[in-house]
Design an enzyme around this catalytic site. Structure first.
Site, short mmCIF file in Angstrom:
data_model
loop_
_atom_site.label_atom_id
_atom_site.label_comp_id
_atom_site.label_asym_id
_atom_site.label_seq_id
_atom_site.Cartn_x
_atom_site.Cartn_y
_atom_site.Cartn_z
N SER A 1 -42.71 -2.36 61.39
CA SER A 1 -42.31 -0.93 61.36
C SER A 1 -43.24 -0.10 60.48
O SER A 1 -43.06 1.06 60.08
CB SER A 1 -41.12 -0.70 61.37
OG SER A 1 -40.79 -1.14 59.77
N SER B 1 -36.87 9.08 55.02
CA SER B 1 -38.00 8.51 55.27
C SER B 1 -38.49 9.58 56.54
O SER B 1 -38.83 10.81 56.29
CB SER B 1 -37.67 7.29 55.77
OG SER B 1 -39.14 6.61 56.17
#
Length: 550
Positions: free
Chosen positions: A396, A148
């Site tokens: 997030s 990520s």
């Protein structure tokens, strides 16, 4: 905050790609060291070859474990494989394909030998499985190779089962346990051989061509707005260019224009500005990491960023700069509930319990049902799959939602989708998402939100993860009566791995960190920054009283 946060990376900040890749093949992990074992977090196994935590042995063992897991589950369909732009992703893909070939698993890689965003892999799995029974043997699953937004030295390896989203702990625990058994035995039971040929799949075409079923691309095109999309060196780079071509977003004859800002692929990420801690990190929700993108804010009506696998979004407007992820989630939910008439009135809105309570107020004002779940996008998978949850989002900067007709789009986070939604909002309303958020503040109040860390030993973190409401003895929070103490999420009764304490005007949640000797305190107040500071101070005192000495 590091003194160099937001500054361009220098030569000393960059990885040695040759050294990193060489270490992947040359260094072997010691499975007796917990830091060198396979460990699946909320987003798969992550580590670095330089630390002996992401090496060929890990990927071979993990892929073998996945092969055995899917066989035990009766999964015989294709397995989609995608990778992002991190330097370790290509060698990890090579290893995985060798193990899949030896185990006679039908692997499908990208038709263009290109990078694959996480949401495109999720869509591929769902597209293949559409119409199949839940127990059909021909179901597909997938592996996405990405850490990520983690720094360039890291690698990541994630399994998505047939539902298309992140694997639940019942799968990841089994896979990690078996992978470590293989490592402990020197990988003697790992089957591995070079593939003679690998079949391919057009991830990009399937994903981009279907976007008109979920985003009003006609409204965007006819609005004439200027859109900038910065992939931050990640897997979305060629997707954005194809979106511009496929939907005529090239500024001709008054149409909207979509420009791919800095379409650079560089595994060192030398073009990035440093994140808050002085590291290179491709986090589109971080003002420090997005400092270079923000320099372009006045060139576009909407400017967006994605991380390396495009499952996160950052939204930049000329009037406000980089939006707080919580703010954009609230605007997105308010807009969608007002502009998706085909959505079922019974479909809920999902949020993680550490996301802003502004979302609660927006959802309640529109007469809709809120589902609050623990941290982790996997909790939204069942609802997004069957349409009972129309939107799932987390603080997030990760979210996804259903198509215009209420059917499933992805069951994993989709940063490209949320970025396009920002463009649709601007095109349809004539206002930026940040302007619309100020309208929500005028209606519902202006919350102050922050996440901080507090020191804790491993034993104290373990105690925090198992706290019960009765362990919290306080009855007031920053001057207000406490109205709720939670250790299980109200939306699905799943353990939250910590506690959440709420008053009428504020709340805090405390959860142990999975990687550091700290616990995280998420806090929010609708009574201003000073009240938030009081909430944070009392939160630490309340939690410390419950976990110290245990």
């Amino acid at each position: 905050m590091n003194a160099r946060a937001g500054e361009p990376a220098s030569e000393s900040d960059l990885i040695n790609v040759h050294e990193l890749v060489a270490a992947y093949f040359e260094l072997a992990p010691d499975p007796r060291d917990p830091a060198q074992r396979v460990a699946f977090g909320t987003s798969g196994h992550r580590g670095s070859s330089l630390d002996r935590s992401f090496n060929e042995a890990h990927i071979a063992a993990t892929t073998q474990a996945i092969c055995e897991y899917r066989k035990a589950q009766g999964i015989t369909g294709p397995l989609f494989v995608g990778r992002d732009t991190h330097a370790l992703s290509r060698p990890a893909e090579t290893t995985a394909l060798e193990v899949l070939e030896a185990n006679r698993v039908h692997a499908l890689t990208d038709a263009y030998d290109d990078y694959v965003p996480t949401p495109a892999l999720s869509r591929a799995i769902l597209a293949h499985n559409q119409g199949l029974a839940p127990d059909a043997g021909s179901r597909a699953d997938g592996i996405i190779i990405t850490p990520s937004h983690n720094p360039p030295r890291d690698g990541g390896f994630k399994y998505n089962p047939p539902h298309g989203g992140p694997a639940d702990s019942d799968a990841t625990d089994w896979i990690a346990r078996r992978a470590n058994e293989l490592l402990e035995d020197g990988n003697r039971d790992v089957k591995q051989q070079e593939p003679s040929a690998v079949d391919t799949y057009d991830f990009r075409g399937e994903y981009v061509d279907a976007l008109s079923s979920i985003i009003d691309m006609d409204a965007i095109r006819s609005s004439g707005i200027r859109i900038g999309a910065d992939p931050l060196g990640g897997a979305s780079v060629h997707y954005w260019q194809y979106i511009a071509e496929r939907y005529g977003l090239q500024g001709r004859d008054g149409a909207a224009s979509l420009e791919v800002v800095d379409p650079i692929i560089d595994p060192t990420w030398a073009f990035m500005t440093l994140d808050w801690d002085g590291k290179i990190r491709m986090d589109p929700s971080s003002p420090s990491a997005m400092a270079g993108v923000l320099a372009n804010r006045n060139r576009f009506d909407i400017l967006t960023g994605n991380d390396a696998d495009a499952d996160r979004h950052g939204i930049v407007t000329p009037d406000a700069g980089l939006m707080n992820p919580n703010h954009f989630l609230a605007v997105a939910i308010h807009y969608l509930l007002s502009h998706r008439p085909q959505w079922s009135a019974d479909a809920a809105i999902g949020k993680t319990l550490v996301s802003s309570a502004m979302i609660d107020r927006v959802v309640a004002s529109l007469g809709r049902r809120l589902v609050e779940v623990p941290v982790g996008f996997k909790w939204f998978v069942p609802g997004l799959s069957d349409g009972s949850v129309a939107f799932g989002g987390e603080e997030s900067a990760g979210a996804s939602f259903v198509r215009m007709d209420g059917s499933v789009w992805t069951t994993d986070k989709d940063g490209i989708l949320l970025a396009l939604l920002a463009a649709e909002i601007r095109a349809v309303t004539g206002q930026s998402p940040s302007e619309l958020y100020r309208e929500l503040e005028a209606q519902h109040g202006s919350p102050a939100y922050e996440r901080t860390d507090a020191a804790a030993t491993p034993a104290q973190k373990a105690r925090l993860a198992k706290l019960a409401p009765a362990d919290i003895t306080a009855d007031r929070l920053a001057g207000d009566p406490i109205v709720a103490k939670l250790s299980r999420a109200p939306g699905n009764d799943a353990p939250i791995g910590g506690v959440k304490v709420m008053s009428e005007r504020a709340w805090f949640a405390a959860r142990p960190s999975g990687t550091e000797n700290v616990y995280k305190i998420y806090a929010e107040s609708f009574a201003g920054p000073e009240h938030l500071a009081a909430v944070q101070a009392e939160a630490k005192a309340i939690v410390d009283a419950a976990i110290h000495g245990a």
